[in-house]
Structure formats: C-alpha cells, structure tokens
Design a protein around this motif. Structure first.
Motif, PDB file in Angstrom:
ATOM      1  N   HIS A 112       0.769  -1.254   0.000  1.00  0.00           N
ATOM      2  CA  HIS A 112       0.000   0.000   0.000  1.00  0.00           C
ATOM      3  C   HIS A 112       0.792   1.292   0.000  1.00  0.00           C
ATOM      4  O   HIS A 112       0.324   2.300  -0.493  1.00  0.00           O
ATOM      5  CB  HIS A 112      -0.969   0.001   1.193  1.00  0.00           C
ATOM      6  CG  HIS A 112      -2.185  -0.803   0.897  1.00  0.00           C
ATOM      7  ND1 HIS A 112      -2.184  -2.171   0.956  1.00  0.00           N
ATOM      8  CD2 HIS A 112      -3.424  -0.435   0.494  1.00  0.00           C
ATOM      9  CE1 HIS A 112      -3.373  -2.618   0.604  1.00  0.00           C
ATOM     10  NE2 HIS A 112      -4.149  -1.588   0.317  1.00  0.00           N
ATOM     11  N   CYS A 150      -2.279  -4.576  -6.480  1.00  0.00           N
ATOM     12  CA  CYS A 150      -3.114  -3.945  -5.450  1.00  0.00           C
ATOM     13  C   CYS A 150      -2.802  -2.455  -5.296  1.00  0.00           C
ATOM     14  O   CYS A 150      -2.566  -1.768  -6.276  1.00  0.00           O
ATOM     15  CB  CYS A 150      -2.975  -4.694  -4.132  1.00  0.00           C
ATOM     16  SG  CYS A 150      -3.799  -6.285  -4.183  1.00  0.00           S
ATOM     17  N   CYS A 151      -2.749  -1.954  -4.065  1.00  0.00           N
ATOM     18  CA  CYS A 151      -2.741  -0.496  -3.902  1.00  0.00           C
ATOM     19  C   CYS A 151      -1.374   0.158  -4.043  1.00  0.00           C
ATOM     20  O   CYS A 151      -1.282   1.294  -4.501  1.00  0.00           O
ATOM     21  CB  CYS A 151      -3.412  -0.111  -2.598  1.00  0.00           C
ATOM     22  SG  CYS A 151      -5.205  -0.159  -2.805  1.00  0.00           S
ATOM     23  N   HIS A 164      -6.285  -7.958  -6.157  1.00  0.00           N
ATOM     24  CA  HIS A 164      -6.108  -8.883  -5.033  1.00  0.00           C
ATOM     25  C   HIS A 164      -6.066 -10.369  -5.446  1.00  0.00           C
ATOM     26  O   HIS A 164      -5.136 -11.093  -5.093  1.00  0.00           O
ATOM     27  CB  HIS A 164      -7.244  -8.631  -4.030  1.00  0.00           C
ATOM     28  CG  HIS A 164      -7.193  -9.460  -2.813  1.00  0.00           C
ATOM     29  ND1 HIS A 164      -6.103  -9.494  -1.975  1.00  0.00           N
ATOM     30  CD2 HIS A 164      -8.113 -10.298  -2.270  1.00  0.00           C
ATOM     31  CE1 HIS A 164      -6.362 -10.315  -0.969  1.00  0.00           C
ATOM     32  NE2 HIS A 164      -7.562 -10.815  -1.132  1.00  0.00           N
ATOM     33  N   CYS A 198      -3.045  -6.699   2.738  1.00  0.00           N
ATOM     34  CA  CYS A 198      -3.646  -7.418   1.599  1.00  0.00           C
ATOM     35  C   CYS A 198      -2.671  -8.344   0.878  1.00  0.00           C
ATOM     36  O   CYS A 198      -2.916  -8.737  -0.264  1.00  0.00           O
ATOM     37  CB  CYS A 198      -4.288  -6.455   0.598  1.00  0.00           C
ATOM     38  SG  CYS A 198      -5.574  -5.447   1.348  1.00  0.00           S
ATOM     39  N   GLY A 250     -12.647  -0.934  -3.420  1.00  0.00           N
ATOM     40  CA  GLY A 250     -12.404  -2.153  -2.660  1.00  0.00           C
ATOM     41  C   GLY A 250     -11.895  -3.314  -3.481  1.00  0.00           C
ATOM     42  O   GLY A 250     -11.290  -3.134  -4.530  1.00  0.00           O
ATOM     43  N   CYS A 251     -12.251  -4.491  -3.006  1.00  0.00           N
ATOM     44  CA  CYS A 251     -11.409  -5.668  -3.149  1.00  0.00           C
ATOM     45  C   CYS A 251     -11.952  -6.689  -4.129  1.00  0.00           C
ATOM     46  O   CYS A 251     -12.863  -6.432  -4.900  1.00  0.00           O
ATOM     47  CB  CYS A 251     -11.331  -6.331  -1.776  1.00  0.00           C
ATOM     48  SG  CYS A 251     -11.293  -5.188  -0.387  1.00  0.00           S
ATOM     49  N   GLY A 272      -8.614   1.496  -5.408  1.00  0.00           N
ATOM     50  CA  GLY A 272      -8.285   0.158  -4.907  1.00  0.00           C
ATOM     51  C   GLY A 272      -8.331  -0.876  -6.016  1.00  0.00           C
ATOM     52  O   GLY A 272      -8.021  -0.599  -7.179  1.00  0.00           O
ATOM     53  N   CYS A 273      -8.754  -2.082  -5.653  1.00  0.00           N
ATOM     54  CA  CYS A 273      -8.683  -3.191  -6.603  1.00  0.00           C
ATOM     55  C   CYS A 273      -9.750  -3.122  -7.690  1.00  0.00           C
ATOM     56  O   CYS A 273      -9.644  -3.836  -8.696  1.00  0.00           O
ATOM     57  CB  CYS A 273      -8.733  -4.507  -5.837  1.00  0.00           C
ATOM     58  SG  CYS A 273      -7.147  -4.816  -5.009  1.00  0.00           S
ATOM     59  N   CYS A 318      -6.535   2.591  -1.799  1.00  0.00           N
ATOM     60  CA  CYS A 318      -7.551   2.542  -0.719  1.00  0.00           C
ATOM     61  C   CYS A 318      -7.546   3.820   0.120  1.00  0.00           C
ATOM     62  O   CYS A 318      -8.610   4.359   0.417  1.00  0.00           O
ATOM     63  CB  CYS A 318      -7.275   1.371   0.211  1.00  0.00           C
ATOM     64  SG  CYS A 318      -7.540  -0.215  -0.531  1.00  0.00           S
ATOM     65  N   TYR A 361     -13.513  -7.629   0.988  1.00  0.00           N
ATOM     66  CA  TYR A 361     -13.168  -8.702   1.928  1.00  0.00           C
ATOM     67  C   TYR A 361     -12.574  -8.149   3.224  1.00  0.00           C
ATOM     68  O   TYR A 361     -12.630  -8.791   4.271  1.00  0.00           O
ATOM     69  CB  TYR A 361     -12.145  -9.683   1.304  1.00  0.00           C
ATOM     70  CG  TYR A 361     -10.709  -9.277   1.554  1.00  0.00           C
ATOM     71  CD1 TYR A 361     -10.030  -9.714   2.700  1.00  0.00           C
ATOM     72  CD2 TYR A 361     -10.055  -8.406   0.705  1.00  0.00           C
ATOM     73  CE1 TYR A 361      -8.734  -9.285   2.968  1.00  0.00           C
ATOM     74  CE2 TYR A 361      -8.769  -7.984   0.970  1.00  0.00           C
ATOM     75  CZ  TYR A 361      -8.110  -8.425   2.098  1.00  0.00           C
ATOM     76  OH  TYR A 361      -6.841  -7.993   2.376  1.00  0.00           O
ATOM     77  N   SER A 362     -11.965  -6.955   3.204  1.00  0.00           N
ATOM     78  CA  SER A 362     -11.050  -6.596   4.294  1.00  0.00           C
ATOM     79  C   SER A 362     -11.705  -5.725   5.364  1.00  0.00           C
ATOM     80  O   SER A 362     -12.718  -5.058   5.114  1.00  0.00           O
ATOM     81  CB  SER A 362      -9.831  -5.852   3.734  1.00  0.00           C
ATOM     82  OG  SER A 362     -10.183  -4.539   3.382  1.00  0.00           O
ATOM     83  N   LYS A 371     -10.432  -3.072   6.307  1.00  0.00           N
ATOM     84  CA  LYS A 371     -10.293  -1.694   5.826  1.00  0.00           C
ATOM     85  C   LYS A 371     -11.474  -1.289   4.953  1.00  0.00           C
ATOM     86  O   LYS A 371     -11.940  -0.147   5.021  1.00  0.00           O
ATOM     87  CB  LYS A 371      -8.998  -1.549   5.009  1.00  0.00           C
ATOM     88  CG  LYS A 371      -7.741  -1.680   5.831  1.00  0.00           C
ATOM     89  CD  LYS A 371      -6.518  -1.541   4.946  1.00  0.00           C
ATOM     90  CE  LYS A 371      -6.460  -2.670   3.954  1.00  0.00           C
ATOM     91  NZ  LYS A 371      -5.593  -2.417   2.812  1.00  0.00           N
TER      92      LYS A 371
HETATM   93  S1  MSK Z   1      -5.587  -3.524  -1.860  1.00  0.00           S
HETATM   94  S2  MSK Z   1      -8.201  -3.484   0.870  1.00  0.00           S
HETATM   95  S3  MSK Z   1      -7.856  -5.855  -1.580  1.00  0.00           S
HETATM   96  S4  MSK Z   1      -8.966  -2.821  -2.500  1.00  0.00           S
HETATM   97 FE1  MSK Z   1      -5.977  -1.696  -1.130  1.00  0.00          FE
HETATM   98 FE2  MSK Z   1      -7.357  -4.247  -2.839  1.00  0.00          FE
HETATM   99 FE3  MSK Z   1      -9.165  -4.254  -0.892  1.00  0.00          FE
HETATM  100 FE4  MSK Z   1      -6.681  -4.585  -0.325  1.00  0.00          FE
END
Ligand code: MSK
Ligand code: SF4
Length: 625
Positions: free
Chosen positions: A262, A297-298, A315, A336, A443-444, A473-474, A515, A549-550, A552
């Motif tokens: 991230h 990812c981020c 992800h 992540c 998001g994810c 994000g994703c 994110c 999923y997370s 966050k």
């Molecule tokens: S990386 S929080 S899988 S968007 Fe930010 Fe992707 Fe969700 Fe992680």
C-alpha cells in the motif's frame, strides 16, 4: 457454497486468470479458490458475529438454548463489540499507513534524509494555509515542520477534532457534534474502541455503533486523508497519464519485479532503482533485455497514478501473477498480501522480500526500509531480482494475454483542471441531469464471488444510467481490464455522461487512486457540498464495495456512511446475528447521518438500488430525477 470448485470460467471474469488457474491446476499449485473450498461451509456463529472471544470466561456462542454469554452479554452487545473491533482493524491499518507517511514527511522536513524530497511544494503551501499555518515569506521546510506537527496532533488526543473536519460544511460538522461523533484523534478513537469493547464496558449496541462511526471518521478525515496529502507532497500530485493493466504487462525477456502492498515509500524507491543504468547493465549481463517493474493492489495504484507504472493485477491476481513463472521477485510493504505468496513463489524461482518490521512473512527475506536507507535498500532488492533471472525456467513461463490501455491519475487537482479550474461545469451537468450523480466503486476481490464480475458489471450499469463512476483500490484493475478507464469508454455510457465526458476528454469511469485515496472522494464530496451550500448527505452520491473482503473496506464503508454517503456492499459484514446492529446499519443510521448501508450481491439489482437512491437525492434537491 458448492462442495466442489466451480469451473475455471466461473471463478473469474478474465482470460489471464483462467489461463493461470488452468496452469495452477496442471502444476498442482494451490490458490485461494482451493482454500476457500476447504474452508466451506464457514462457521455460522462466526458469520453472524455471535461468537465472543473477548474473555476467558468464554468463548461464548449465542443460541436459542444459550441466549447470553457467561457475563450476561446478549447477541446485540456481542455483535456490536465484534464489529467495532473489526472496524478498528481497518482504521488502524489505513491510519498507521498515514502515520508512516508523517514519519517520512517529518524526516524530510527535519533534513534527516536525502532519499526523499518534497515534490509538490505548491500543495504543501496550500494545505498549510488551509490548516491555518503561516506561509508568507517562510522557508518551505519551516512550513513543512509546522504541518508535520499539525498532522501529529490529529493522531493523539490534543484536539477536539482532527484537522480535516474543517473541510466539511458547517451544518454537517454541527450534526456530528450533536451526535458526539466528531473524531478527536485517530489513535484516541481506535484505543477507545478497544477499551469500550473490553468485557464490562460499553454494553449498549447502539452506543458502540456510534463510536464505530466516530472512529471510522477519524480514519477517513485524518488517517487516510493525511496519507494521501503527504504522498502527493512527497511523490507528486497525480495527473492524467496513460498506463496498462493485466498480466500481459509482465515481459518474458525482462527481469520482472512486482511491488505489492500500500505505501509508496518503498515502491517509489524501487522504481528509481530499476531505472539505474548500472543495474540495467547488470540485468543485460545476466541475459535479460532489461528490468520491468509492475504493481499489484494499492502500491500498484500509487505507482500507476503518479508514475504510469503498469498494474499486473488486483487482489485475486496476486498468486496468479507468480504462476506466470516470469516473476523474479515480489517486494511487499503491508496489507492485503496473502501469506500464500511465499509458498506459490517457492513453486518457482520467485523470491519474496518484506520491507516493514510490522509485516514480516515466514519464508521471505527481510530488507528493512528506513528513511535514511530507502535508496540503498531499493538497489539491493533490484540486484537480488537480477541475480534470480538465470534461475528462471523459461519453459514454465506463460504470459497469458496482451495488456489493456487505461488512463489514470485523476487527483482532485487534476479533475479540477480538466473542468477548467472550477467545479461549475460539473455542478451544471449535475443540475441539468446530464450527470445524474456519482458513485465511488471501491475495494477488493473475494473468492466467494466470480472475480471482478460484480465490480465490472456495476460500473457498466451505472455509466449507462448517466452516473459518473469513480474507482479506487482493486476495482481499478477490474475497470481497466474491462476497457472502462479510457476516454473511448464513453460509448458505453448514457447520452448525458457521454456528452460531458466527451467534451472534457475524460473516461466515464475515473481512477482516483488507492484505498487510502478514498479520502480524495470524501474531499471532492465536501467541495461539492460547500459549493452548493448543502451537506454531503444531500448530494446525489453513493459508494459501493461489491466484492469487499477486508476490515479496511468495512471501515471505508462506515466512514462513507457516517459522512452522509449511501453505501452498497455485495454482502453484509458479520453482523446479521443482531437485529439492533443490522437495523441500524441498513436504515437507522439514515435518520442520524443521512445515509445507511444497502446489501445486494447482484450487480444489476445493485445498480437499480443505487439509481433509486440517486433519484431520491436529486428530487429532494429539486432536480429532475
Ligand atoms: S488492496 S483493501 S484488496 S482494494 Fe488496497 Fe485491494 Fe481491498 Fe486490499
Ligand atoms: Fe463470554 Fe462475556 Fe467473555 Fe464474551 S465477554 S467471552 S460473552 S463471558
């Protein structure tokens, strides 16, 4: 959930994923989809949030036969506490990332590093001025030192509110004050959540939920927002630029390095190192045509937004990227990152490098990045990648497709520039119904869904309805692979959106970052509300995280709702065991903050749900539906 894996075509929307899943099956490599099957069916107590492990009189599981825990806590209290702690994990993740950014900014401001510099001086001055710091006639680093202190103050408990609450319309600030949800300090609200949810403290579910809102607002309007603003100051504010996405960005004849996680503090230095002529020469000596850097990812979003570095995947593509057999090294910071990447890497010649003491992985090599050694460590990591190139088995390499073009880099500053320096054209387009509203899809991925099916189809449906889509994000990679992140995608949009985006030369789906950069969307919402003299809750806006999923993502959803933005989720968090908590999330919050959550797994129905909400908001503003 089925007892056997769905066919490969049903696991993901994408050709690159299908090919890598087939390769994984052929080569006997386990992925997240296999492990999901092993974990199915999931524990229903856990799923509905009614298992409490907060003390050792338990664990307690609530059922008809045993409706109370040993201490007497009921299902509402248990669910609210579990959910509060879940959200605390998300707020802590983003905000600790923000803290790392302040530390980097601190080191720069105090002359403690030569590896990092201030890239956007104008932004530094602008934010300092906004926060009441004197800028006239002062040295840049003097101002920076004051700004650092201002940011630190938003983490502790010295203030009655975190710094960027001042960006909100006064009426909305007043609502928060009345509800007692004005965030005071990032660390304070997270710590208080852990305290409240200790056995014998906050035993009123609604009260715990209100503190959840406060804590998540601290993340949105401080932790994440500070991370974004400092990243722009140190690495440059993103501007529109071209990039590419999917596994086709990997190169068969190059040393391939992936950055994952991230925080741009590590990946920006890796990017500089891969351009070092000495290291490029070394790569050539080892038989490679050059060094290729791509993101996941981020961290990938951060590098793509600012530097145009290509994005290999989101992800659920992270394991699959290694399965191409073409990756020498994957360097990670935090969040992540599936621990399985070490095992998948071990099936090939792929080395995993960790860089943060707070995110170490057994089986990976640790190269600690600090402010004073970032560049040296980056060169060391790139050299390690080059050394691994001769170990690659080219017969096992499969790059499954060609890359897809995208346009990225839409910071608020860049959006404003595209609009000619003022929000007026956007507001006029909204008033005229040409842009009916805007939705942030964020998001994810989650292997419980067909990978990216909901992310992509929701975006497609919304733009058809003349709703501007903002992605972070994703979801970004999903939208990019679907061809939605280029100006030509206006052909998939409704007539109004097509006209406006066509005139501005921007895509109907706009990439706004990682994110933590959801804070950019909060700021944009506040700018619009201030300009119109209303609150964010009055605007025809919504958010969605279809495949989240997370922790966050749940925190982002909660700060969006608490900020007045209706938020759709593809599936609920683990709260369904409590009617009080579920009702509050799905409707009760609407009466308090003007927004709530909506749950719908089907992206087509979700588009209708969001459309209806936008229609209501438009009508309340006296605009055509
Ligand atoms: S990386 S929080 S899988 S968007 Fe930010 Fe992707 Fe969700 Fe992680
Ligand atoms: Fe059980 Fe109460 Fe302890 Fe939770 S806090 S484990 S419900 S006794």
């Amino acid at each position: 959930m089925a007892k056997e894996l769905p066919p490969i075509e049903e696991r993901s929307l994408w050709e690159d994923a299908h090919k890598m899943l087939a390769k994984a099956e052929k080569e006997g490599i386990e992925t997240a989809w296999d492990r999901l099957l092993q974990q199915t069916p999931h524990c229903t107590f856990g799923e509905s949030g009614i298992c409490c492990r907060i003390c050792t009189m338990g664990p307690c599981r609530i059922s008809k036969k045993a409706p109370l825990g040993v201490c007497g806590a009921d299902t509402d209290v248990i669910v609210a506490r579990n959910f509060g702690r879940f959200l605390a994990g998300g707020a802590a993740g983003h905000s600790d990332h923000g803290r790392d950014c302040i530390e980097a900014f601190h080191a720069v401001a105090h002359g403690e590093t030569e590896d990092y510099q201030i890239k956007d001086e104008a932004k530094l001055r602008r934010i300092a001025e906004e926060l009441g710091i004197a800028v006239e006639g002062r040295e840049l680093l003097d101002i920076a030192r004051d700004l650092v202190e201002e940011f630190w103050a938003s983490f502790g408990s010295q203030r009655s509110q975190v710094c960027f609450v001042s960006r909100l319309p006064e009426k909305q600030q007043e609502t928060w004050r009345k509800l007692g949800i004005t965030p005071r300090g990032v660390d304070r609200e997270i710590t208080e959540m852990m305290h409240r949810t200790h056995m014998g403290c906050d035993n009123d579910a609604a009260n715990t939920m209100l503190h959840s809102a406060r804590m998540c607002l601290a993340d949105g309007w401080a932790g994440s927002m500070i991370a974004t603003e400092i990243s722009d100051i140190l690495f440059g504010t993103p501007k529109p630029r071209k990039a590419q996405v999917n596994l086709g960005v990997l190169k068969k004849d190059h040393v391939n390095i992936l950055v994952h996680g991230h925080n741009p503090i590590v990946s920006e230095k890796i990017m500089e190192a891969v351009n070092d002529p000495e290291l490029i020469a070394l790569a050539k000596e080892k038989g490679a045509a050059g060094i290729n850097l791509a993101g996941l990812c981020c961290t990938g979003n951060e590098l793509m937004m600012r530097q145009g570095i290509p994005m290999a995947g989101n992800h659920l593509m992270t394991e699959l990227a290694i399965i191409t057999g073409a990756v020498e090294l994957i360097v990670v910071d935090y969040q992540c990152i599936m621990p399985s990447l070490v095992q998948v890497g071990n099936c090939f010649h792929t080395k995993m490098i960790t860089t943060a003491d707070k995110a170490r992985f057994t089986g990976a090599e640790h190269v600690k990045f600090e402010m004073h050694n970032g560049m040296d460590q980056a060169r060391r990591v790139v050299r390690m990648a080059i050394e691994r190139f001769p170990l690659r088995d080219q017969d096992r390499v499969e790059i499954p497709c060609d890359p897809v073009d995208i346009v990225t880099g839409f910071s608020n500053e860049a959006l404003l520039e595209a609009l000619g320096g003022t929000l007026t054209p956007l507001i006029e387009a909204i008033k005229a119904g040409k842009i009916r509203g805007a939705v942030a899809i964020v998001g994810c991925n989650n292997p419980k869904y067909k990978h990216d099916h909901c992310n992509v189809n929701l975006a497609r449906e919304l733009i058809k309805k003349d709703i501007l889509v903002l992605v972070t994000g994703c979801v970004t990679t999903a939208a990019g692979k679907a061809g939605l992140l280029v100006p030509e995608a206006i052909d998939m949009a409704g007539p109004g959106l097509k006209e406006i985006c066509g005139a501005l030369g921007i895509p109907p789906v706009v990439h706004m970052g990682s994110c933590v950069d959801n804070a950019r969307i909060l700021q944009l919402a506040a700018l619009l509300a201030n300009e119109l003299g209303v609150t964010i809750a009055d605007l025809p806006l919504a958010a969605s995280s279809p495949e989240w999923y997370s922790e966050k993502a749940a925190t982002i959803g909660t700060y969006a709702v608490a900020s007045g933005i209706y938020t759709h989720l593809g599936h609920p968090p683990n709260i369904t065991g409590s009617k009080v908590v579920t009702d509050l999330a799905l409707s009760g919050l609407d009466d308090l903050v003007g927004a709530c959550f909506g749950i719908e797994p089907d992206p087509f129905k979700a588009a209708d749900l969001i459309d209806e909400r936008i229609r209501q908001k438009r009508e309340a503003l006296g605009l055509s539906a």
